[in-house]
Design a protein around this motif. Structure first.
Motif, short mmCIF file in Angstrom:
data_model
loop_
_atom_site.label_atom_id
_atom_site.label_comp_id
_atom_site.label_asym_id
_atom_site.label_seq_id
_atom_site.Cartn_x
_atom_site.Cartn_y
_atom_site.Cartn_z
N VAL A 176 -3.78 -5.68 71.82
CA VAL A 176 -2.89 -6.80 71.52
C VAL A 176 -3.52 -8.08 72.06
O VAL A 176 -3.89 -8.15 73.23
CB VAL A 176 -1.50 -6.60 72.17
N LEU A 177 -3.65 -9.07 71.17
CA LEU A 177 -4.13 -10.38 71.61
C LEU A 177 -3.05 -11.05 72.45
O LEU A 177 -1.87 -10.96 72.13
CB LEU A 177 -4.44 -11.27 70.41
N ASP A 178 -3.47 -11.76 73.49
CA ASP A 178 -2.50 -12.48 74.30
C ASP A 178 -2.01 -13.71 73.54
O ASP A 178 -2.67 -14.20 72.61
CB ASP A 178 -3.11 -12.88 75.65
N ASP A 179 -0.84 -14.20 73.92
CA ASP A 179 -0.20 -15.32 73.21
C ASP A 179 -1.06 -16.58 73.20
O ASP A 179 -1.07 -17.31 72.21
CB ASP A 179 1.17 -15.63 73.82
N ALA A 180 -1.75 -16.83 74.29
CA ALA A 180 -2.59 -18.04 74.36
C ALA A 180 -3.71 -17.98 73.32
O ALA A 180 -4.00 -18.99 72.66
CB ALA A 180 -3.18 -18.19 75.76
N THR A 181 -4.33 -16.83 73.15
CA THR A 181 -5.40 -16.69 72.15
C THR A 181 -4.84 -16.82 70.74
O THR A 181 -5.44 -17.48 69.89
CB THR A 181 -6.13 -15.34 72.32
N VAL A 182 -3.69 -16.22 70.51
CA VAL A 182 -3.04 -16.32 69.19
C VAL A 182 -2.73 -17.79 68.88
O VAL A 182 -3.00 -18.26 67.77
CB VAL A 182 -1.74 -15.48 69.15
N ALA A 183 -2.22 -18.52 69.86
CA ALA A 183 -1.90 -19.94 69.66
C ALA A 183 -3.16 -20.75 69.39
O ALA A 183 -3.17 -21.62 68.51
CB ALA A 183 -1.16 -20.49 70.88
N LYS A 184 -4.22 -20.46 70.12
CA LYS A 184 -5.49 -21.18 69.89
C LYS A 184 -6.04 -20.88 68.50
O LYS A 184 -6.52 -21.77 67.81
CB LYS A 184 -6.51 -20.83 70.96
N TYR A 185 -6.00 -19.60 68.09
CA TYR A 185 -6.43 -19.23 66.74
C TYR A 185 -5.68 -20.07 65.71
O TYR A 185 -6.26 -20.56 64.74
CB TYR A 185 -6.16 -17.75 66.47
N LYS A 186 -4.38 -20.21 65.93
CA LYS A 186 -3.54 -20.92 64.97
C LYS A 186 -3.95 -22.39 64.85
O LYS A 186 -3.94 -22.96 63.76
CB LYS A 186 -2.07 -20.81 65.36
N THR A 187 -4.35 -23.00 65.97
CA THR A 187 -4.78 -24.41 65.91
C THR A 187 -6.06 -24.58 65.10
O THR A 187 -6.37 -25.67 64.66
CB THR A 187 -4.99 -25.01 67.32
N TYR A 188 -6.79 -23.48 64.92
CA TYR A 188 -8.03 -23.53 64.13
C TYR A 188 -7.84 -22.98 62.72
O TYR A 188 -8.80 -22.67 62.04
CB TYR A 188 -9.16 -22.80 64.86
#
Length: 192
Positions: free
Chosen positions: A129-141
């Protein structure tokens, strides 16, 4: 600008992956039945009766350049693998729309299974499971994993490769938490 964003996304993905350890050489391969991208029922037990071996690999999604490169290499060498009696199966959490994009990018002609409930990934111990911070960063890109996978739990596989023989035993494992490192076709051919 897009190249820069892709580099940043890839760099973020290099963050340590907390995943299971995968199965090991000599383990019995978990049996599964699933529909592939063209609606064909993929029955591992039946395939092992009709083929010398199965090459089973996991990929993260069409958005991953390393996955696309690996899939393209497998496609380019599919005849060599088939000539050795192998049946190639890819497993991914991405939606059918993503699978279609993967096929457009790589021209993959082997079976691709959407592991919607992650059961195959869990059985082969490659899910994380990806952590929320990584998921959020992915989304900004521009990478929305919710849309890519059709859910909100952010589970991805370690891009592992297994070769399973007719006895249902795993004879080859490539499991590396560094998603940039993949099994080579040459390594697979030596085992087949």
């Amino acid at each position: 600008m897009k190249k820069y964003l892709l580099i940043v996304v890839i760099a973020l993905a290099c963050l340590p992956v907390f995943a299971q350890t995968g199965l090991t050489k000599g383990d019995s391969a978990p049996i599964f039945n699933a529909k592939d991208n063209v609606g064909k029922i993929i029955d591992l037990k039946a395939l092992l009766k009709s083929h010398k071996s199965v090459v089973l690999f996991f990929y993260r999604g069409e958005w991953c350049p390393y996955c696309n490169k690996h899939i393209q290499q497998l496609q380019d060498s599919l005849q060599l693998l088939s000539n050795k009696g192998a049946y190639v199966i890819a497993v991914t959490p991405e939606t059918n729309e993503g699978i279609n994009k993967t096929i457009q990018k790589t021209h993959a002609s082997f079976s691709i299974i959407q592991d919607k409930g992650y059961q195959i990934m869990k059985d082969y111990k490659v899910n994380y499971v990806l952590d929320d911070a990584t998921v959020a960063k992915y989304k900004t890109y521009g990478l929305d994993l919710n849309k890519s996978n059709g859910n909100t739990d952010h589970i991805l596989p370690v891009p592992a490769t297994y070769i399973i023989n007719q006895m249902g035993k795993i004879t080859f494992v490539h499991f590396n938490k560094d998603y940039t490192k993949r099994a080579t076709v040459n390594d697979m051919l030596q085992v087949l």
